[in-house]
Design a protein around this motif. Structure first.
Motif, PDB file in Angstrom:
ATOM      1  N   MET A   1       0.895  -1.292  -0.017  1.00 46.91           N
ATOM      2  CA  MET A   1      -0.056  -0.013   0.135  1.00 46.91           C
ATOM      3  C   MET A   1       1.006   1.114   0.048  1.00 46.91           C
ATOM      4  SD  MET A   1      -3.018  -0.119   2.483  1.00 46.91           S
ATOM      5  CE  MET A   1      -3.296  -1.952   3.209  1.00 46.91           C
ATOM      6  N   ASP A   2       0.655   2.278  -0.990  1.00 51.67           N
ATOM      7  CA  ASP A   2       1.257   3.516  -0.792  1.00 51.67           C
ATOM      8  C   ASP A   2       0.521   4.294   0.383  1.00 51.67           C
ATOM      9  OD1 ASP A   2      -1.099   4.784  -1.920  1.00 51.67           O
ATOM     10  OD2 ASP A   2      -0.219   4.884  -3.847  1.00 51.67           O
ATOM     11  N   ARG A   3       1.406   5.358   0.428  1.00 53.71           N
ATOM     12  CA  ARG A   3       1.183   6.251   1.679  1.00 53.71           C
ATOM     13  C   ARG A   3      -0.647   6.776   1.567  1.00 53.71           C
ATOM     14  NH1 ARG A   3       5.070   6.705   5.488  1.00 53.71           N
ATOM     15  NH2 ARG A   3       7.097   6.075   4.335  1.00 53.71           N
ATOM     16  N   LYS A   4      -0.906   7.070   0.358  1.00 53.74           N
ATOM     17  CA  LYS A   4      -2.195   7.865  -0.112  1.00 53.74           C
ATOM     18  C   LYS A   4      -3.228   6.734   0.345  1.00 53.74           C
ATOM     19  CE  LYS A   4      -5.138   9.978  -3.508  1.00 53.74           C
ATOM     20  NZ  LYS A   4      -5.841   9.228  -4.270  1.00 53.74           N
ATOM     21  N   GLU A   5      -2.978   5.365   0.093  1.00 56.15           N
ATOM     22  CA  GLU A   5      -3.932   4.238   0.189  1.00 56.15           C
ATOM     23  C   GLU A   5      -3.827   4.033   1.577  1.00 56.15           C
ATOM     24  OE1 GLU A   5      -4.835  -0.018  -1.951  1.00 56.15           O
ATOM     25  OE2 GLU A   5      -2.962   0.719  -1.901  1.00 56.15           O
ATOM     26  N   LEU A   6      -3.089   4.165   2.257  1.00 55.29           N
ATOM     27  CA  LEU A   6      -2.964   3.960   3.634  1.00 55.29           C
ATOM     28  C   LEU A   6      -3.708   5.189   4.594  1.00 55.29           C
ATOM     29  CD1 LEU A   6       0.688   3.153   4.610  1.00 55.29           C
ATOM     30  CD2 LEU A   6      -0.973   1.699   4.815  1.00 55.29           C
ATOM     31  N   SER A   7      -3.638   6.254   3.885  1.00 54.07           N
ATOM     32  CA  SER A   7      -4.288   7.244   4.633  1.00 54.07           C
ATOM     33  C   SER A   7      -5.993   7.249   4.422  1.00 54.07           C
ATOM     34  CB  SER A   7      -3.898   8.605   4.367  1.00 54.07           C
ATOM     35  OG  SER A   7      -4.379   8.959   3.137  1.00 54.07           O
ATOM     36  N   GLU A   8      -6.313   6.635   3.391  1.00 54.04           N
ATOM     37  CA  GLU A   8      -7.612   6.530   3.127  1.00 54.04           C
ATOM     38  C   GLU A   8      -8.239   5.296   3.799  1.00 54.04           C
ATOM     39  OE1 GLU A   8      -7.623   6.185  -1.377  1.00 54.04           O
ATOM     40  OE2 GLU A   8      -7.264   8.255  -1.561  1.00 54.04           O
ATOM     41  N   LYS A   9      -7.431   4.129   3.636  1.00 53.60           N
ATOM     42  CA  LYS A   9      -8.117   2.859   4.198  1.00 53.60           C
ATOM     43  C   LYS A   9      -7.843   2.647   5.717  1.00 53.60           C
ATOM     44  CE  LYS A   9      -7.887   0.000   0.021  1.00 53.60           C
ATOM     45  NZ  LYS A   9      -7.270  -1.134  -0.449  1.00 53.60           N
TER      46      LYS A   9
END
Length: 126
Positions: A1-9
């Motif tokens: 997971m990239d950082r954007k995906e981490l912050s979303e999920k």
């Protein structure tokens, strides 16, 4: 997971068989508490022997220092090297590559600690 995906999920994080709801909680599991960050700061400049650390932190108990060093080693933040070739036995502690990644965080905390002392406390020189 990239950082954007981490912050979303916002996934849970597992460290030491414990679940943490955010990265800050996970980070504090590794460096939080009264002594871990202090020990790490003392190892930023150079490797140290156990007694050197004790002298630099006179208010820590031997038991606490020993336990915290073991935990930091288990978490791969510090390395323990034992020299047995020539007596007396010599043990040195140093930051690992992973341990070096926390240096900017510790320096920022230290700077903020100075600011907090200036704003909310005082410096006492003995």
């Amino acid at each position: 997971m990239d950082r954007k995906e981490l912050s979303e999920k916002r996934p849970m994080i597992r460290i030491h068989e414990k679940l943490f709801p955010c990265p800050t909680s996970a980070a504090m599991e590794l460096i939080g508490g009264k002594w871990k960050s202090v020990i790490l700061m003392h190892l930023v400049e150079a490797k140290k022997r156990y007694n050197e650390l004790r002298k630099e932190m006179p208010t820590i108990t031997e038991r606490t220092l020993s336990l915290q060093l073991k935990q930091l080693e288990k978490d791969d933040l510090i390395a323990r090297k034992v020299y047995t070739k020539t007596p007396p036995l010599k043990v040195e502690y140093s930051l690992t590559d992973f341990g070096h990644t926390v240096i900017p965080v510790l320096q920022a905390i230290s700077e903020w600690g100075i600011y907090a002392a200036e704003e909310k406390g005082e410096f006492i020189v003995e």
